[in-house]
Design a protein around this motif. Structure first.
Motif, mmCIF file in Angstrom:
data_model
loop_
_atom_site.group_PDB
_atom_site.id
_atom_site.type_symbol
_atom_site.label_atom_id
_atom_site.label_comp_id
_atom_site.label_asym_id
_atom_site.label_seq_id
_atom_site.Cartn_x
_atom_site.Cartn_y
_atom_site.Cartn_z
ATOM 1 N N THR A 1 0.888 -1.566 -0.169
ATOM 2 C CA THR A 1 0.334 -0.009 0.050
ATOM 3 C C THR A 1 0.741 1.477 0.269
ATOM 4 O OG1 THR A 1 -0.123 0.470 2.813
ATOM 5 C CG2 THR A 1 -2.002 -1.203 1.029
ATOM 6 N N ARG A 2 0.546 2.156 -0.284
ATOM 7 C CA ARG A 2 0.798 3.555 -0.432
ATOM 8 C C ARG A 2 1.371 4.061 0.978
ATOM 9 N NH1 ARG A 2 -3.117 7.171 -3.628
ATOM 10 N NH2 ARG A 2 -4.472 6.125 -2.519
ATOM 11 N N SER A 3 0.952 3.861 2.063
ATOM 12 C CA SER A 3 0.318 4.240 3.464
ATOM 13 C C SER A 3 0.146 3.199 4.359
ATOM 14 C CB SER A 3 0.353 5.750 3.320
ATOM 15 O OG SER A 3 -1.431 5.476 3.264
ATOM 16 N N GLU B 1 -3.072 3.691 4.782
ATOM 17 C CA GLU B 1 -4.182 2.688 4.035
ATOM 18 C C GLU B 1 -4.249 1.257 4.532
ATOM 19 O OE1 GLU B 1 -3.630 1.895 -1.009
ATOM 20 O OE2 GLU B 1 -3.126 3.760 -0.118
ATOM 21 N N ALA B 2 -2.749 0.695 4.679
ATOM 22 C CA ALA B 2 -3.067 -0.689 4.821
ATOM 23 C C ALA B 2 -3.917 -0.643 5.819
ATOM 24 C CB ALA B 2 -1.633 -0.304 5.467
ATOM 25 N N LEU B 3 -3.997 -0.153 7.163
ATOM 26 C CA LEU B 3 -5.021 0.127 8.262
ATOM 27 C C LEU B 3 -6.268 -0.371 7.837
ATOM 28 C CD1 LEU B 3 -5.763 -0.380 11.548
ATOM 29 C CD2 LEU B 3 -5.784 2.176 11.183
ATOM 30 N N LEU B 4 -6.942 0.412 6.992
ATOM 31 C CA LEU B 4 -8.393 0.474 5.776
ATOM 32 C C LEU B 4 -8.134 -0.661 5.224
ATOM 33 C CD1 LEU B 4 -8.684 3.691 4.559
ATOM 34 C CD2 LEU B 4 -10.560 3.179 6.402
ATOM 35 N N LEU B 5 -7.250 -1.119 4.474
ATOM 36 C CA LEU B 5 -7.452 -2.487 3.719
ATOM 37 C C LEU B 5 -7.337 -3.813 4.496
ATOM 38 C CD1 LEU B 5 -7.016 -4.554 1.102
ATOM 39 C CD2 LEU B 5 -4.800 -3.742 1.258
ATOM 40 N N GLU B 6 -6.309 -3.963 5.747
ATOM 41 C CA GLU B 6 -6.584 -4.430 6.552
ATOM 42 C C GLU B 6 -7.713 -5.025 7.666
ATOM 43 O OE1 GLU B 6 -4.286 -6.004 10.712
ATOM 44 O OE2 GLU B 6 -4.770 -3.861 10.930
ATOM 45 N N ASN B 7 -8.615 -3.825 7.922
ATOM 46 C CA ASN B 7 -10.007 -3.974 8.776
ATOM 47 C C ASN B 7 -11.397 -4.520 7.361
ATOM 48 O OD1 ASN B 7 -11.847 -3.535 10.934
ATOM 49 N ND2 ASN B 7 -12.181 -1.528 9.858
ATOM 50 N N ASN B 8 -10.438 -4.089 6.074
ATOM 51 C CA ASN B 8 -11.656 -4.983 4.803
ATOM 52 C C ASN B 8 -11.683 -6.559 4.960
ATOM 53 O OD1 ASN B 8 -12.906 -2.068 4.577
ATOM 54 N ND2 ASN B 8 -10.964 -1.452 3.173
ATOM 55 N N LEU B 9 -10.207 -6.418 4.791
ATOM 56 C CA LEU B 9 -10.123 -7.878 4.593
ATOM 57 C C LEU B 9 -10.170 -8.885 5.559
ATOM 58 C CD1 LEU B 9 -6.509 -7.400 3.057
ATOM 59 C CD2 LEU B 9 -9.035 -8.572 1.755
ATOM 60 N N ILE B 10 -10.059 -8.096 6.942
ATOM 61 C CA ILE B 10 -11.011 -8.838 8.759
ATOM 62 C C ILE B 10 -12.059 -9.506 8.178
ATOM 63 C CG2 ILE B 10 -10.745 -8.799 10.420
ATOM 64 C CD1 ILE B 10 -8.159 -7.791 10.929
#
Length: 600
Positions: free
Chosen positions: A69-71, A74-83
């Motif tokens: 991810t770019r930051s 952004e990684a936190l948002l993606l992690e939350n969606n995947l969880i």
């Protein structure tokens, strides 16, 4: 076979991103984020991992997938969606509470004070979030009492010819019939907004000035009105304000553990007021330390969620990365305090007490439910393995909007996430047998095909007839071994007189009114009834409010609104001629003729 991590680690970049641990069955068992993917993933393959839980997870890894991810934000948002998508076995999971309630002041000429949950619209002001709907409704009642703002729907407001009861009991100034000017009402709205923002002293100062000015002009009734409003505000302050808290907005978070169960308690302070608290019980927290649990709560709770400038927690965690992510997310400084002092420490202790009490209550309730289940097994001679119970009910009004419900009791408690409703169509209205057949067939065809869990026991809300239908359906779908019980209501439908019918038994079974097993049965049956009737009412209301204009091709929401506004309702449109309909903006002559034909 041991997973070889070297080829993966060799090619991982030193960049922020998300990693997914996957087992031999191709199931995602853990999702994590990292500022540096290479370093973070490599840390799982050290020789001496301190946590048994982590060692167990690593032993099941068959492959690893990563996304750069770019930051870190952004990684936190993606992690939350995947969880949320994968619900991994080794992630601590918290219930998604994206629908917190708010108070809203609408953007109308005479703004409306209202309860709001869901997507926020431009033009309206929102205050919150609140921990529950009770806190919102109590605050609305207080604001009505002090500032006398309207709470009615716009459709009601636009069609009033005289003041309603709210005006009579001094909860509204009746802007609907012009009893207050736009300017004066705007002042009341501004005061309410200031109050909700925690600037109550500014409101008090302005009211005091107005009271003095009115007294000087010898307008004593007006001065008394301002005096009463100030007294009401002081009463509200005494009840709700955190007088020793020097921050207007803050969340206080405490984690506690009891008998291997974990609870996170969240206390909300907004505008200097204590709005209440809420307890969360995570899944998959076995063997997790409190630091991991609190970290997971912060990440999952505050992603895409409004957050205050100060978050106080009772566990020492690494805060720098989260503060950076949260600050970037909301566009202002967010501070996470893990070592509070003074008044903040007192509030943190209160949150810890709340968490411990919630755990004790949950443990007591669980023990009580387990006792009820054991009593039900003994009374009905059920196998000791009976754990999962499903119950079905049908609801309709003289055959209209028939809805079937299925509720689930498992792991010692009701499982709302597994409830299902079935809209019943294509049957003779009022035919409960056909409705039950339809719902059971749809449910258990999927389970027979391997989708979902097989229940140990199925309750059918009904007597021998309903039970007979259930037996037929189970044979048809290939699940004849599921134990089925029909619950018939007692004489005059009085609780405590229920009778249970079993397939193959001639006589029903009854339990005493004070039998714990009967109490569990009633709880499950009543929950099925509640879930069915709320679904039925919603479906019926939707059908009855459906406009016949919605069925006309070429009439969208905008044109429908224009027509209804122009003619004052559907009856007005029906009474209009083609020429009159064609005069409405956006309606052509051809479309006007089509509307006229469809409505006549």
């Amino acid at each position: 076979m041991t997973f070889d991590s070297k080829p993966i680690l060799k090619n991982l970049p030193n960049l922020p991103g998300v990693y997914r641990m996957i087992n031999a069955q191709d199931e995602v068992i853990y999702v994590g984020k990292a500022r540096d993917l290479k370093k973070r993933v490599a840390s799982y393959f050290q020789k001496n991992l301190p946590s048994p839980r982590t060692r167990m997870m690593v032993s099941h890894i068959a492959k690893i997938e990563t996304t750069v991810t770019r930051s870190e934000a952004e990684a936190l948002l993606l992690e939350n969606n995947l969880i949320k998508s994968f619900m991994p076995r080794y992630n601590v999971l918290f219930r998604d509470d994206k629908s917190y309630p708010y108070i809203t002041l609408t953007g109308d000429e005479f703004p409306r004070l209202a309860f709001h949950r869901g997507t926020q619209r431009k033009g309206n002001d929102y205050f919150g979030p609140f921990p529950n709907s009770v806190a919102v409704r109590e605050s609305i009642q207080l604001l009505q009492k002090v500032f006398k703002l309207r709470t009615c729907e716009n459709s009601v407001f636009a069609n009033r010819s005289r003041p309603c009861l709210q005006y009579q009991i001094e909860r509204c100034t009746a802007p609907c019939v012009g009893y207050i000017s736009v300017e004066d009402y705007k002042h009341d709205i501004n005061h309410a907004a200031l109050f909700l923002q925690g600037r109550e002293q500014q409101v008090m100062d302005e009211l005091s000035e107005k009271m003095s000015a009115a007294a000087e002009r010898m307008e004593y009734e007006m001065a008394a009105l301002y005096r009463d409003r100030m007294q009401s505000l002081r009463q509200v302050q005494a009840r709700q304000f955190v007088s020793d808290f020097n921050v207007a907005d803050a969340d206080v978070i405490a984690c506690a553990e009891l008998q291997a169960q974990v609870c996170v308690n969240l206390v909300m302070i907004r505008g200097g007021r204590h709005l209440g608290d809420k307890s969360f019980f995570p899944k998959n927290a076995d063997g997790c330390d409190m630091e991991t649990t609190v970290q997971a709560f912060l990440e999952q709770h505050y992603v895409a969620q409004a957050m205050p400038p100060l978050i106080i927690v009772n566990v020492a965690i690494e805060t720098a990365a989260l503060e950076e992510v949260f600050t970037e997310q909301v566009g202002r400084k967010v501070k996470i305090n893990t070592n509070p002092t003074g008044d903040k420490k007192v509030w943190l202790k209160m949150a810890q007490t709340n968490a411990k009490l919630a755990l004790q209550q949950r443990a007591a309730q669980s023990a009580n439910q387990q006792g009820r289940l054991l009593a039900l097994r003994e009374a009905l001679d059920l196998p000791e393995t009976t754990e999962r119970i499903e119950c079905f009910d049908i609801s309709h009004t003289m055959g209209e909007a028939t809805v079937a419900s299925c509720v689930v009791f498992d792991r010692g408690d009701m499982q709302p996430a597994e409830y299902r409703r079935y809209n019943i169509t294509g049957i003779t209205p009022g035919d409960d047998y056909a409705a039950m057949r339809d719902a059971l067939t749809r449910r258990y065809k999927k389970i027979a095909a391997g989708e979902g869990k097989l229940p140990d026991l199925v309750f059918i809300d009904g007597g021998k007839g309903q039970l007979g239908i259930a037996v037929e359906v189970m044979r048809e779908v290939g699940l004849p071994d599921i134990l089925l019980v029909g619950i018939a209501k007692g004489e005059e439908r009085r609780p405590g007189l229920e009778q249970m019918f079993f397939a193959g038994r001639a006589t029903p079974v009854g339990l005493k009114k004070d039998h714990p097993g009967l109490h569990l049965l009633q709880q499950i049956r009543d929950e099925a009834h509640r879930f069915a009737i709320t679904g039925h009412r919603a479906r019926r209301a939707k059908a009855r409010t459906h406009s016949s204009l919605e069925d006309i091709a070429g009439i969208g929401a905008k044109r429908r609104k224009s027509l209804l506004t122009h003619f004052g309702g559907l009856d007005g449109i029906k009474n209009a001629s083609v020429d009159e309909i064609a005069k409405v903006e956006g309606i052509s002559r051809m479309l006007a003729e089509k509307i006229y034909q469809e409505l006549h």
